[in-house]
Write an enzyme that holds these catalytic residues in place. Structure first.
Site, short mmCIF file in Angstrom:
data_model
loop_
_atom_site.label_atom_id
_atom_site.label_comp_id
_atom_site.label_asym_id
_atom_site.label_seq_id
_atom_site.Cartn_x
_atom_site.Cartn_y
_atom_site.Cartn_z
N THR A 65 -0.20 -3.92 6.37
CA THR A 65 0.26 -3.97 7.76
C THR A 65 -0.70 -4.79 8.59
O THR A 65 -1.91 -4.70 8.39
CB THR A 65 0.27 -2.53 8.33
OG1 THR A 65 1.22 -1.80 7.60
CG2 THR A 65 0.61 -2.50 9.81
N ARG A 92 13.11 4.59 5.36
CA ARG A 92 11.76 5.17 5.29
C ARG A 92 10.90 4.61 6.44
O ARG A 92 10.88 3.41 6.70
CB ARG A 92 11.12 4.82 3.95
CG ARG A 92 9.68 5.31 3.76
CD ARG A 92 8.69 4.22 4.02
NE ARG A 92 7.31 4.62 3.74
CZ ARG A 92 6.25 3.95 4.16
NH1 ARG A 92 6.40 2.86 4.88
NH2 ARG A 92 5.03 4.35 3.87
N VAL A 93 10.18 5.48 7.10
CA VAL A 93 9.28 5.05 8.18
C VAL A 93 7.86 5.43 7.79
O VAL A 93 7.61 6.56 7.37
CB VAL A 93 9.66 5.71 9.52
CG1 VAL A 93 8.69 5.31 10.61
CG2 VAL A 93 11.09 5.33 9.91
N ASP A 136 3.44 5.05 8.75
CA ASP A 136 2.57 5.46 9.86
C ASP A 136 2.52 4.42 10.97
O ASP A 136 2.19 4.75 12.12
CB ASP A 136 1.15 5.65 9.33
CG ASP A 136 0.61 4.36 8.73
OD1 ASP A 136 1.28 3.79 7.83
OD2 ASP A 136 -0.45 3.88 9.16
N GLY A 148 -2.42 0.99 4.92
CA GLY A 148 -2.53 1.69 3.65
C GLY A 148 -1.30 2.54 3.43
O GLY A 148 -0.22 2.26 3.97
N GLY A 153 1.09 4.98 4.25
CA GLY A 153 1.48 5.70 5.46
C GLY A 153 1.67 7.18 5.23
O GLY A 153 1.30 8.01 6.07
C1 SD4 Z 1 3.22 1.93 5.69
N1 SD4 Z 1 0.93 1.73 6.40
O1 SD4 Z 1 4.36 1.61 5.97
C2 SD4 Z 1 2.12 0.98 6.08
C3 SD4 Z 1 1.92 -0.01 5.00
C4 SD4 Z 1 0.58 -0.64 5.00
O2 SD4 Z 1 -1.13 -1.65 3.92
O3 SD4 Z 1 -0.15 -0.69 5.90
N2 SD4 Z 1 0.07 -1.10 3.97
O4 SD4 Z 1 2.94 2.96 5.08
#
Ligand code: SD4
Length: 294
Positions: A153, A181-182, A184, A205, A207
């Site tokens: 992200t 799907r949602v 964080d 990371g 979520g």
């Molecule tokens: C998520 N945190 O949708 C996001 C994906 C992400 O590095 O940041 N990945 O879970």
């Protein structure tokens, strides 16, 4: 040293955006504008495969995007989740942050809001992303792999000369995620948080694990108690990773960027992680952190 302005962002892919945003801040621009321009750059770049145009699709081969925007002065928040076919989710999230009600919209509701407010429609699935999806489908079937992979992200925090702060996030979420799907990233307190009187934090990371610890809020609260952003982010990530290991057997990948309202910054991570920083005294630069060194 107290910085007049500053910006920190997740991943190497944010580097052009941070350069762009730093120019805006250096010239006395507002943190909100610097963030929107910087994130838009990342969203528009087709080869950044986890954000905006060219983002990796869900298991039905559709690009569903999540984004959020928060203003540290008013604590206003705007967010969209699982939005399809709109060019710049970050701009939609920023617009929502100016509303009093209905500030977090998902799916068809978010798309209808974007349409009514004149946002640009665009098919966000590139040929390249579709091919990556096809290969992954094959790989998952042949090797019996887990579908979740390839997630980065873009999160950015900015401080401007008027000592205002804001934070923005934008992502296609987990590659091969379920439709709807949602993660964080659009969720306040988990994917991001900022308060002018303290500072801001934002996460990238897995979520599903970041949300279990409301980690961005946690880092901001640690800074409120006087921890330096580096200490706050490192402690929050390492302590919560331990909690997850103890209680669930393992911790997902978690990385956090943080900046306080003096422009001091820090990161915490439990994986190798790249990030970008630009401040009054530091030209925009990419750093690499590993869990042992951070
Ligand atoms: C998520 N945190 O949708 C996001 C994906 C992400 O590095 O940041 N990945 O879970």
């Amino acid at each position: 040293m107290r910085q007049k302005w500053g910006m920190i962002a997740t991943w190497r892919m944010a580097s052009e955006g941070v350069t762009l945003g730093s120019e805006i801040l250096k010239n006395g621009g507002k943190c909100q504008d610097a963030l929107e321009e910087a994130v838009k750059f990342v969203e528009d770049y087709p080869f950044y495969k986890s954000v905006g145009y060219g983002g990796l699709p869900n298991e039905e081969c559709e690009v569903e995007l999540d984004a959020a925007f928060m203003d540290g002065k008013t604590l206003s928040i705007g967010a969209v989740a699982s939005i399809k076919d709109y060019k710049n989710p970050i701009s939609i999230a920023r617009k929502l942050s100016k509303d009093r009600y209905n500030i977090f919209l998902v799916g068809a509701g978010a798309e209808s809001y974007a349409h009514k407010n004149g946002f640009v429609r665009q098919n966000m699935l590139t040929e390249r992303a579709r091919k990556t999806w096809e290969l992954r489908v094959k790989e998952i079937q042949e090797k019996n792999l887990s579908p979740y992979d390839g997630h980065d992200t873009v999160c950015m925090i900015a401080l401007d000369e008027e000592r205002d702060m804001a934070v923005a996030t934008s992502t296609s979420g987990l590659f091969m995620k379920k439709k709807g799907r949602v993660g964080d990233s659009p969720v306040s307190g988990s994917g991001f948080y900022v308060d002018n009187e303290i500072g801001g934090a934002a996460a990238t990371g897995l979520g599903e694990d970041i949300m279990k610890g409301c980690l961005s809020y946690e880092v901001v609260q640690r800074m409120k108690k006087g921890e330096h952003p580096m200490e706050a982010a490192q402690n929050a990530v390492s302590e919560f990773s331990e909690v997850l290991k103890k209680r669930r057997g393992k911790a997902g990948e978690i990385s956090i960027v943080a900046m306080n309202n003096k422009g001091e910054w820090g990161i915490g991570t439990n994986v190798e992680f790249t990030f970008c920083v630009g401040t009054e005294s530091e030209n925009p630069k990419v750093y690499i952190a590993t869990p042992d060194e951070d």
